[in-house]
Design a protein around this motif. Sequence first.
Motif, PDB file in Angstrom:
ATOM      1  N   TYR A  95      36.415  33.970  28.306  1.00  0.00           N
ATOM      2  CA  TYR A  95      35.373  33.533  27.375  1.00  0.00           C
ATOM      3  C   TYR A  95      35.713  33.904  25.931  1.00  0.00           C
ATOM      4  N   GLY A  96      36.968  33.767  25.558  1.00  0.00           N
ATOM      5  CA  GLY A  96      37.357  33.979  24.170  1.00  0.00           C
ATOM      6  C   GLY A  96      37.478  35.430  23.756  1.00  0.00           C
ATOM      7  N   ARG A  97      37.338  36.369  24.691  1.00  0.00           N
ATOM      8  CA  ARG A  97      37.465  37.779  24.345  1.00  0.00           C
ATOM      9  C   ARG A  97      38.616  38.408  25.130  1.00  0.00           C
ATOM     10  N   VAL A  98      39.103  39.543  24.647  1.00  0.00           N
ATOM     11  CA  VAL A  98      40.095  40.286  25.424  1.00  0.00           C
ATOM     12  C   VAL A  98      39.344  41.008  26.535  1.00  0.00           C
ATOM     13  N   PHE A  99      39.658  40.631  27.765  1.00  0.00           N
ATOM     14  CA  PHE A  99      38.924  41.149  28.914  1.00  0.00           C
ATOM     15  C   PHE A  99      39.601  42.409  29.450  1.00  0.00           C
ATOM     16  N   ALA A 100      40.925  42.410  29.444  1.00  0.00           N
ATOM     17  CA  ALA A 100      41.677  43.570  29.911  1.00  0.00           C
ATOM     18  C   ALA A 100      43.071  43.496  29.334  1.00  0.00           C
ATOM     19  N   GLU A 101      43.762  44.647  29.298  1.00  0.00           N
ATOM     20  CA  GLU A 101      45.106  44.667  28.741  1.00  0.00           C
ATOM     21  C   GLU A 101      45.851  45.824  29.386  1.00  0.00           C
ATOM     22  N   GLY A 102      47.118  45.644  29.751  1.00  0.00           N
ATOM     23  CA  GLY A 102      47.864  46.745  30.335  1.00  0.00           C
ATOM     24  C   GLY A 102      49.077  46.266  31.100  1.00  0.00           C
ATOM     25  N   PRO A 103      49.743  47.174  31.777  1.00  0.00           N
ATOM     26  CA  PRO A 103      50.912  46.799  32.574  1.00  0.00           C
ATOM     27  C   PRO A 103      50.513  45.835  33.687  1.00  0.00           C
ATOM     28  N   LEU A 104      51.473  45.021  34.105  1.00  0.00           N
ATOM     29  CA  LEU A 104      51.187  43.989  35.097  1.00  0.00           C
ATOM     30  C   LEU A 104      50.527  44.553  36.350  1.00  0.00           C
ATOM     31  N   ALA A 105      51.073  45.659  36.863  1.00  0.00           N
ATOM     32  CA  ALA A 105      50.566  46.206  38.126  1.00  0.00           C
ATOM     33  C   ALA A 105      49.092  46.594  37.991  1.00  0.00           C
ATOM     34  N   ALA A 106      48.759  47.227  36.871  1.00  0.00           N
ATOM     35  CA  ALA A 106      47.374  47.650  36.660  1.00  0.00           C
ATOM     36  C   ALA A 106      46.447  46.448  36.578  1.00  0.00           C
ATOM     37  N   ILE A 107      46.907  45.405  35.887  1.00  0.00           N
ATOM     38  CA  ILE A 107      46.075  44.208  35.744  1.00  0.00           C
ATOM     39  C   ILE A 107      45.879  43.538  37.101  1.00  0.00           C
ATOM     40  N   GLU A 108      46.977  43.486  37.862  1.00  0.00           N
ATOM     41  CA  GLU A 108      46.880  42.795  39.150  1.00  0.00           C
ATOM     42  C   GLU A 108      45.958  43.510  40.123  1.00  0.00           C
ATOM     43  N   SER A 109      45.879  44.831  39.992  1.00  0.00           N
ATOM     44  CA  SER A 109      45.021  45.564  40.917  1.00  0.00           C
ATOM     45  C   SER A 109      43.602  45.715  40.380  1.00  0.00           C
ATOM     46  N   ASN A 110      43.366  45.199  39.164  1.00  0.00           N
ATOM     47  CA  ASN A 110      42.035  45.319  38.557  1.00  0.00           C
ATOM     48  C   ASN A 110      41.063  44.339  39.234  1.00  0.00           C
ATOM     49  N   GLU A 111      40.020  44.892  39.855  1.00  0.00           N
ATOM     50  CA  GLU A 111      39.075  44.063  40.614  1.00  0.00           C
ATOM     51  C   GLU A 111      38.388  43.026  39.727  1.00  0.00           C
ATOM     52  N   ASP A 112      37.960  43.471  38.522  1.00  0.00           N
ATOM     53  CA  ASP A 112      37.243  42.566  37.627  1.00  0.00           C
ATOM     54  C   ASP A 112      38.113  41.373  37.246  1.00  0.00           C
ATOM     55  N   VAL A 113      39.394  41.654  36.967  1.00  0.00           N
ATOM     56  CA  VAL A 113      40.290  40.565  36.588  1.00  0.00           C
ATOM     57  C   VAL A 113      40.426  39.586  37.742  1.00  0.00           C
ATOM     58  N   ARG A 114      40.605  40.127  38.943  1.00  0.00           N
ATOM     59  CA  ARG A 114      40.751  39.234  40.099  1.00  0.00           C
ATOM     60  C   ARG A 114      39.494  38.402  40.274  1.00  0.00           C
ATOM     61  N   HIS A 115      38.375  39.033  40.017  1.00  0.00           N
ATOM     62  CA  HIS A 115      37.125  38.301  40.170  1.00  0.00           C
ATOM     63  C   HIS A 115      37.035  37.139  39.178  1.00  0.00           C
ATOM     64  N   ILE A 116      37.268  37.432  37.892  1.00  0.00           N
ATOM     65  CA  ILE A 116      37.141  36.327  36.923  1.00  0.00           C
ATOM     66  C   ILE A 116      38.251  35.309  37.135  1.00  0.00           C
ATOM     67  N   TYR A 117      39.420  35.802  37.500  1.00  0.00           N
ATOM     68  CA  TYR A 117      40.535  34.865  37.594  1.00  0.00           C
ATOM     69  C   TYR A 117      40.358  33.922  38.760  1.00  0.00           C
ATOM     70  N   LEU A 118      39.948  34.463  39.885  1.00  0.00           N
ATOM     71  CA  LEU A 118      39.781  33.613  41.063  1.00  0.00           C
ATOM     72  C   LEU A 118      38.375  33.033  41.092  1.00  0.00           C
ATOM     73  N   GLY A 119      37.380  33.938  41.051  1.00  0.00           N
ATOM     74  CA  GLY A 119      35.997  33.480  41.141  1.00  0.00           C
ATOM     75  C   GLY A 119      35.633  32.566  39.988  1.00  0.00           C
ATOM     76  N   ALA A 120      35.908  33.055  38.794  1.00  0.00           N
ATOM     77  CA  ALA A 120      35.479  32.295  37.630  1.00  0.00           C
ATOM     78  C   ALA A 120      36.206  30.973  37.531  1.00  0.00           C
ATOM     79  N   SER A 121      37.484  30.965  37.872  1.00  0.00           N
ATOM     80  CA  SER A 121      38.192  29.707  37.699  1.00  0.00           C
ATOM     81  C   SER A 121      37.599  28.668  38.628  1.00  0.00           C
ATOM     82  N   ARG A 122      37.052  29.150  39.780  1.00  0.00           N
ATOM     83  CA  ARG A 122      36.430  28.181  40.677  1.00  0.00           C
ATOM     84  C   ARG A 122      35.143  27.623  40.049  1.00  0.00           C
ATOM     85  N   THR A 123      34.298  28.515  39.546  1.00  0.00           N
ATOM     86  CA  THR A 123      33.051  28.002  38.962  1.00  0.00           C
ATOM     87  C   THR A 123      33.327  27.209  37.695  1.00  0.00           C
ATOM     88  N   MET A 124      34.321  27.641  36.918  1.00  0.00           N
ATOM     89  CA  MET A 124      34.630  26.892  35.706  1.00  0.00           C
ATOM     90  C   MET A 124      35.102  25.492  36.058  1.00  0.00           C
TER      91      MET A 124
END
Lengths: 361, 296, 247
Positions: free
Chosen positions: C210-239
């Motif tokens: 949504y136009g903001r920086v949601f998270a930032e960090g090393p790949l492994a940390a981002i991939e294991s971040n629950e919120d990121v997975r939620h917006i990336y998978l969940g949100a992309s479906r609703t979007m």
Amino acid sequence: MMPLRRHLGLLVGPQEMGRTWYFWVGFVIVIGVGAAAPQYLGRFDLLNLANFLTSIFLALSLCLIWGFCGILSLGQAAFLGLGGYAYGVAGINFIESHGNTWAALGIGLAVPVLLAAVLGFVMFYARLKGVYVAILMLVVTLLFETFLNQTAGQGWFIGEAHLGGNNGLGRFSGVIKKPPSFIFSEGGIKFLGKSYAFFYLTFGLAVLCYLGLRILVNSKLGYVMVAIREDPERTEALGYDVRLIQLIVFCISALLASMSGILYVSWGRFITPDVFGVYNNILPVIWVAVAGRKSLTATVIGTLVLVWLSQRLTETDYAFVVLGGILLGAMMLLPEGVITGIVDRGTALRARLAARKSARA
Amino acid sequence: METISFIVGLLYQYADTIALLALSAIGLIIIFGMMGVINMAHGEMMMIGAYITSFAHYAGIPTALAVILGGIGAGLAGMIIERLVIRRFYGQLLSSLVATWGLSLILSQGALLVFGQLIQSVPTPFGSFTVGELSYSYYRMFIFLVAMAMIAGLWALFRFTRFGVRARATMENPRMARALGVDTSRVYALTFGLGTMLGGFAGGLLALTSTIGPFYGMTYTPQAFITVVVGGGAEIVTGLLASVLSLGAIKTIFMNQTNILLGHVAMLVLAFVIIRLMPSGISDWVERRQVRVRER
Amino acid sequence: MPLLEVENLSKAFGGVRAVDGVDFALEQGELRCIIGPNGAGKSTFFKLLLGSIKPDRGRIRFRDRDVTRAEPHTRAHMGIGVKFQHLGVYGDLTVRHNLQLPLQHSLSGEAMDAEIARLLARLNLAGTEERRVAELAHGQRQWLAIGMALAMRPVLLLLDEPTAGMGPEETRETGALVHSVHEEGVTVVVVEHDMAFVRQLGAPVTVLHYGRVFAEGPLAAIESNEDVRHIYLGASRTMAARGRYDP
């Protein structure tokens, strides 16, 4: 000699049709036939041919900005008309009294280019949409027509030249002076509209402009122009100031269009506000769109054919209906232009035949 | 008394100028805003409306009905043109410009061949009134009211009707609208028809105030073009209103103080100033302002 | 001092705030991926960096200069090289002329020919000089677009979806190319949709949402971040259901 050879190499660059030896054989033949025209044409036909040739500059001016740089201007007649008027006014003041043709020519070329620079600066630096540029140019041109039409009064003298309202410069003039033809005091040559000299001048200039533009479109600037036509945003990201280049090309095109106007005035020794009218604006669009806007060669050929055709048609009432129909038909059936379309298809066919031949062998 | 008559005169002129600009541009700006196409044959649509109005009037049909018939005729012509020509040029703005210009040439010259230089003009109805020493036409005031009503109607059409919703969806994102089951090609045909119909209707209305010939419409198109350029295509109604109010003001002042020509020149200069400041037209600028205000 | 520093950058279209108060910094020599679901503002952010649109608010500094209002061509000469999402090439021109456009600023004659040959070899495009770009395969065109950006000799290379439309083999080769450019010392930003490619690059990640920086960090940390997975998978479906697409 090296730079010259490089420039000549650009003549046959890939941006323009004519990379084969037989194209240039044809070119030389056309030049020969054209140059010999005074030998076999009567006085009237020669006069007429010279008039045809003046249209080429206007057509090339539109071909350059629209075909190569992607900017459609529906008001190219503004530059033609302004060039003609500026030359005419300056000529009345300078040529006969002072014998200074160069000053008149300079003013005739400078005024339209200045207008192009001002308008281009506003439009291109505002990153105006293409459709807006197209219709604003038409509006500007039509306003020149309206303005000049109301200059019949005695207040509208510039030096010794009277703007003359809808009679224009030089027509129906008893006391008032006509715009003169070119007189070069150096050699004492007069390029009167009805003379061989004028025909050779126009013919020579047309050939020079055609060859010069071939070099231009194959130069560095030429590639940038095409890149802007294809995609301005990407061209900017490659480090080019798109606005500046559009402005430069617009000015070059104004220069070319003004040559048509200057030659026209020195040919007929008159000019009226009608040159700014709708027809003079739509005609170059018809020539260039029908012939093939992305090719200088197609534009020149198409313009000569269509100018000849419309002259034949003016004997009937259908001239503009037919021309409108030709334009619409070409846009719908061969949107890249009739001549370009045929040449492209020919090339593709030859390539296919060659491929088949090599496959068989 | 003199100041009053001066002010009345100025207001009358302003209303008249606004009416002229709005009527000549409304059809053009709808088509441009919705489809991104500048219809160079718009003047000829006005001409068709005027011709039908004149013929119908002299066939004994009441004038009001004659004008409406003019609109319907131009609308039908527009839908045919859309189907035969415009359809092939979606997404190629400059080509559609050139193609419709060719069409304009065919229509105006065709009318010249068939009907000659002039046709019978229709008398202006309603008579006139006087303030001070000057007399004013009731009909011109009527035209102003009609023009305003047309803009209001347009606003209501886009806002409240099903066609309006579909049209706005198509304008925002045609691919998405298609995916949602909107027949976008029908929307385009209807939009083009609506635009040319309003052009024809305007042509009929204005025909009652002038002589009618094949190039009748062309006299209005330059002003219509300026109006569209200043208004932009983002918000049709806002853009059109802002554009006619500002252009009308400057034209009225210059016409009143000097002459019509300088009025036109002043409009053009204002247009260049506005595009220098707001390159996408007033409506786009207004739209962005609103966003910023909402954010605060 | 970072090479690129973005402060509170915002841009709205109509009522949509495509980029909304983004802070972002890049050190010299970094490789960074920017990811996010469709409509997250990636493309708008990219265009703000290259300069083809100007922000409503905020600041962009590059090489210690404020470039917030600088035109794209100025930024290009300052060292920002760009590869656009959709075919950043000129289809009507030949491969040679496409490369000539960025090169002719500084080179001509034999030096240019040599540089073109070098670039073509690097991009696996040797032998295609005289072909019209429209005739090339899709992957080849993507490489050519990267090559045109490289021809500007950038300090910072911006790549918008460099593997869009590529098969797995081509994607792998593209990853190798990005790595080799990065190893030469060029700072690289990859805006990407395809997570497989982001994994292959293995670089630190900035997530936009949504136009903001949601998270930032090393790949492994981002991939294991629950919120990121939620917006990336969940949100992309609703979007996707709402039909938003990247502006």
